[in-house]
Design an enzyme around this catalytic site. Structure first.
Site, mmCIF file in Angstrom:
data_model
loop_
_atom_site.group_PDB
_atom_site.id
_atom_site.type_symbol
_atom_site.label_atom_id
_atom_site.label_comp_id
_atom_site.label_asym_id
_atom_site.label_seq_id
_atom_site.Cartn_x
_atom_site.Cartn_y
_atom_site.Cartn_z
ATOM 1 N N LYS A 99 0.855 -1.184 0.000
ATOM 2 C CA LYS A 99 0.000 0.000 0.000
ATOM 3 C C LYS A 99 0.894 1.238 0.000
ATOM 4 O O LYS A 99 1.741 1.409 0.878
ATOM 5 C CB LYS A 99 -0.871 -0.019 1.253
ATOM 6 C CG LYS A 99 -2.228 0.581 1.081
ATOM 7 C CD LYS A 99 -3.027 0.363 2.360
ATOM 8 C CE LYS A 99 -4.430 0.852 2.228
ATOM 9 N NZ LYS A 99 -5.115 0.838 3.521
HETATM 10 C C1 E4P Z 1 -8.480 1.633 3.386
HETATM 11 O O1 E4P Z 1 -7.653 0.915 2.891
HETATM 12 C C2 E4P Z 1 -8.262 2.437 4.600
HETATM 13 O O2 E4P Z 1 -7.524 1.670 5.506
HETATM 14 C C3 E4P Z 1 -9.557 2.804 5.293
HETATM 15 O O3 E4P Z 1 -10.684 2.426 4.529
HETATM 16 C C4 E4P Z 1 -9.604 4.171 5.851
HETATM 17 O O4 E4P Z 1 -10.830 4.340 6.489
HETATM 18 P P1 E4P Z 1 -11.108 5.537 7.505
HETATM 19 O O5 E4P Z 1 -11.301 6.780 6.715
HETATM 20 O O6 E4P Z 1 -12.381 5.131 8.209
HETATM 21 O O7 E4P Z 1 -9.930 5.611 8.429
#
Ligand code: E4P
Length: 217
Positions: free
Chosen positions: A83
Site C-alpha cells: 500500500k
Molecule cells: C483503506 O484501505 C483504509 O484503511 C480505510 O478504509 C480508511 O478508512 P477511515 O477513513 O475510516 O480511516
C-alpha cells in the site's frame, strides 16, 4: 463486488472470515497502531486465515524508502499488496514495484485525476476514501462512480476499491456504481447480514414446524 475487511484485529478477522466470503484484508498504520503489534507478524497471522490480497502500507515517504519497505513486505507472503500513498514519490515507487510484478494498492485517493495517475503507474488497486470526503461535505460516492466510469472509458484494468466506508448504505452504493471491492470495518460487515424480516420469517417457520414435528417420519 468483493468484500474485504479493513482491520488488523485478528479476532475479528477469524470471526468474519469463517463466514466464507471475505476475500481480502486492508490495513494501514492507524489500524496496526490500534492493535499494538509487529506489522510483519500480524500480516503473516492474517495470511493464515484469509487467502487473498492483504494490504500492508509503507511508512517511508521517499521513493527509495518505499521501494525498500515494499520489496521487503512483498517477500513476507505472496498475498501481500504493498500500500503506497498517492504522492509523486509514491507514483514512482508504484511504477517500479509494478514492473517487478509486486501488486500495489494506491491509498489516500481523493480525486479522479489521482486515480488515473495511479493507474498509469501500474497500480493493481486504487483506494478512493469516500467516507473522508463525506466528512468534509464532498460526495465520496460520486468520486468512486467517476473513477469507475473513467477507467471503463479507457479499459483500465486497475481495480477500484471503495475505502473509508462508514455505513451499510455506502456498501450498497458501491455495488450500484460497480466498485470491484469494498473494504469495511468488521462492524459494518456484521450489519450487512441481518434483516428484521429474515429474523421474523425464520421465527415463524420454526414455530410452525413445531406444530407438524410429530407427523414427521
Ligand atoms: C483503506 O484501505 C483504509 O484503511 C480505510 O478504509 C480508511 O478508512 P477511515 O477513513 O475510516 O480511516
Amino acid at each position: 463486488m468483493q468484500f474485504f475487511l479493513d482491520t488488523a484485529n485478528i479476532d475479528a478477522i477469524k470471526k468474519y472470515a469463517s463466514w466464507g466470503i471475505i476475500e481480502g484484508i486492508t490495513t494501514n498504520p492507524s489500524l496496526i497502531a490500534k492493535e499494538g503489534v509487529d506489522v510483519k507478524t500480524r500480516i503473516l497471522e492474517i495470511a493464515k486465515i484469509v487467502d487473498g490480497p492483504i494490504s500492508s502500507e509503507v511508512i517511508a515517504t521517499d521513493t527509495e524508502g518505499m521501494l525498500r519497505e515494499g520489496r521487503a513486505m512483498a517477500a513476507w507472503h505472496e498475498n501481500v499488496y504493498v500500500k503506497v500513498p498517492m504522492t509523486s514519490e509514491g507514483l514512482k515507487a508504484v511504477k517500479v514495484l509494478s514492473a517487478e510484478g509486486i501488486p500495489t494498492n494506491v491509498t489516500l485517493v481523493f480525486s479522479a485525476s489521482q486515480a488515473m495517475m495511479a493507474a498509469r503507474a501500474g497500480a493493481t488497486l486504487v483506494s478512493p476514501f469516500l467516507g473522508r470526503l463525506d466528512d468534509i461535505s464532498e460526495d465520496g460516492m460520486a468520486l468512486v462512480a467517476d473513477i469507475i466510469h473513467i477507467f471503463r472509458n479507457y479499459n483500465i484494468q486497475t481495480k477500484v476499491l471503495a475505502a473509508s466506508i462508514r455505513h451499510p448504505l455506502h456498501v450498497v452504493q458501491s455495488m450500484k456504481v460497480g466498485a470491484d471491492i469494498a473494504t469495511m470495518p468488521p462492524e459494518i460487515f456484521e450489519k450487512l447480514v441481518s434483516h428484521p424480516l429474515t429474523d421474523k420469517g425464520l421465527a415463524t417457520f420454526l414455530s410452525d414446524w413445531e406444530k407438524v414435528k410429530k407427523f414427521q417420519k
